[in-house]
Design an enzyme around this catalytic site. Structure first.
Site, PDB file in Angstrom:
ATOM      1  N   TYR A  51       0.811  -1.224   0.000  1.00  0.00           N
ATOM      2  CA  TYR A  51       0.000   0.000   0.000  1.00  0.00           C
ATOM      3  C   TYR A  51       0.846   1.276   0.000  1.00  0.00           C
ATOM      4  CZ  TYR A  51      -4.487  -2.427   0.485  1.00  0.00           C
ATOM      5  OH  TYR A  51      -5.612  -3.187   0.265  1.00  0.00           O
ATOM      6  N   GLU A 128       1.333  -5.802  -8.887  1.00  0.00           N
ATOM      7  CA  GLU A 128       0.763  -6.432  -7.687  1.00  0.00           C
ATOM      8  C   GLU A 128       0.876  -7.955  -7.752  1.00  0.00           C
ATOM      9  OE1 GLU A 128      -2.359  -2.861  -6.457  1.00  0.00           O
ATOM     10  OE2 GLU A 128      -3.174  -4.721  -7.286  1.00  0.00           O
TER      11      GLU A 128
HETATM   12  P1  RTP Z   1      -8.594  -1.534  -3.093  1.00  0.00           P
HETATM   13  O1  RTP Z   1      -7.347  -0.780  -3.489  1.00  0.00           O
HETATM   14  O2  RTP Z   1      -8.472  -2.184  -1.741  1.00  0.00           O
HETATM   15  O3  RTP Z   1      -9.077  -2.464  -4.146  1.00  0.00           O
HETATM   16  O4  RTP Z   1      -9.776  -0.503  -2.919  1.00  0.00           O
HETATM   17  P2  RTP Z   1     -10.127   0.763  -3.799  1.00  0.00           P
HETATM   18  O5  RTP Z   1      -9.232   0.862  -4.987  1.00  0.00           O
HETATM   19  O6  RTP Z   1     -11.584   0.710  -4.002  1.00  0.00           O
HETATM   20  O7  RTP Z   1      -9.801   1.927  -2.772  1.00  0.00           O
HETATM   21  P3  RTP Z   1      -8.455   2.794  -2.568  1.00  0.00           P
HETATM   22  O8  RTP Z   1      -8.817   4.216  -2.720  1.00  0.00           O
HETATM   23  O9  RTP Z   1      -7.349   2.234  -3.397  1.00  0.00           O
HETATM   24  O10 RTP Z   1      -8.160   2.544  -1.026  1.00  0.00           O
HETATM   25  C1  RTP Z   1      -7.477   1.376  -0.622  1.00  0.00           C
HETATM   26  C2  RTP Z   1      -8.135   0.809   0.609  1.00  0.00           C
HETATM   27  O11 RTP Z   1      -7.920   1.692   1.711  1.00  0.00           O
HETATM   28  C3  RTP Z   1      -9.035   1.609   2.589  1.00  0.00           C
HETATM   29  N1  RTP Z   1      -9.636   2.921   2.724  1.00  0.00           N
HETATM   30  N2  RTP Z   1     -10.006   3.406   3.885  1.00  0.00           N
HETATM   31  N3  RTP Z   1     -10.998   5.062   5.950  1.00  0.00           N
HETATM   32  C4  RTP Z   1     -11.061   5.492   4.694  1.00  0.00           C
HETATM   33  O12 RTP Z   1     -11.525   6.563   4.383  1.00  0.00           O
HETATM   34  C5  RTP Z   1     -10.532   4.618   3.652  1.00  0.00           C
HETATM   35  N4  RTP Z   1     -10.484   4.890   2.361  1.00  0.00           N
HETATM   36  C6  RTP Z   1      -9.921   3.813   1.779  1.00  0.00           C
HETATM   37  C7  RTP Z   1     -10.021   0.617   2.003  1.00  0.00           C
HETATM   38  O13 RTP Z   1      -9.753  -0.672   2.563  1.00  0.00           O
HETATM   39  C8  RTP Z   1      -9.657   0.655   0.533  1.00  0.00           C
HETATM   40  O14 RTP Z   1     -10.086  -0.510  -0.114  1.00  0.00           O
END
Ligand code: RTP
Ligand code: MG
Length: 140
Positions: A51, A128
């Site tokens: 991450y 990844e």
């Molecule tokens: P992912 O990478 O896990 O597939 O999810 P995503 O693209 O939909 O979301 P991303 O913006 O890349 O964020 C990665 C992961 O961080 C956590 N998150 N927490 N507390 C918060 O506001 C927040 N925002 C994101 C989530 O686990 C997200 O999937």
């Protein structure tokens, strides 16, 4: 179009509730095939490295702690337009915004503990996949 590969993680909130099979069924029903899979417990180094793109975000510390809080299932998925297809099957990051029938609408607990990860583009997918798998662990 042709076959494409993407990277998926079934997150600790889902392994804790023993719903990995339900999630994999959604992926398979959506047209994706699991071509590599392993259950691991991420180290701090792996979670922070994976991450790293989010390291300046306010939720970074919480995210790393969560991803180390229990086992995860890391997988390579293959199918037509696999990257975009997987994101459709997953639904929006925040389960409150996720479309009906998606994994996150059905299973996610919150915006952070949202059951699955999926690569956000073909280049990210390659990086990844290589982060967790060697070529000989992927059987298409
Ligand atoms: P992912 O990478 O896990 O597939 O999810 P995503 O693209 O939909 O979301 P991303 O913006 O890349 O964020 C990665 C992961 O961080 C956590 N998150 N927490 N507390 C918060 O506001 C927040 N925002 C994101 C989530 O686990 C997200 O999937
Ligand atoms: Mg993302």
């Amino acid at each position: 179009m042709g076959l494409e590969r993407t990277f998926s993680i079934i997150k600790p909130d889902a392994t804790r509730r023993n719903i990995t099979g339900k999630i994999i069924s959604k992926l398979e029903e959506g047209g994706l095939r699991v071509v590599a899979s392993k259950r691991i417990h991420m180290s701090q180094e792996q979670a922070e490295g994976f991450y790293a793109v989010h390291k300046e975000r306010p939720f970074f510390g919480e995210l790393v702690e969560f991803m180390m809080s229990g086992p995860v299932v890391v997988q390579v998925l293959e199918g037509e337009n696999a990257v975009a297809r997987n994101r459709e099957i997953m639904g929006a990051t925040n389960p409150a915004d996720a479309a009906e029938g998606t994994i996150r609408a059905e299973f996610a607990e919150s915006i952070g503990e949202n059951s699955v990860h999926g690569s956000d583009g073909p280049d990210t997918a390659k990086d990844e996949i290589a982060f967790f798998f060697s070529d000989d662990e992927i059987v298409g």
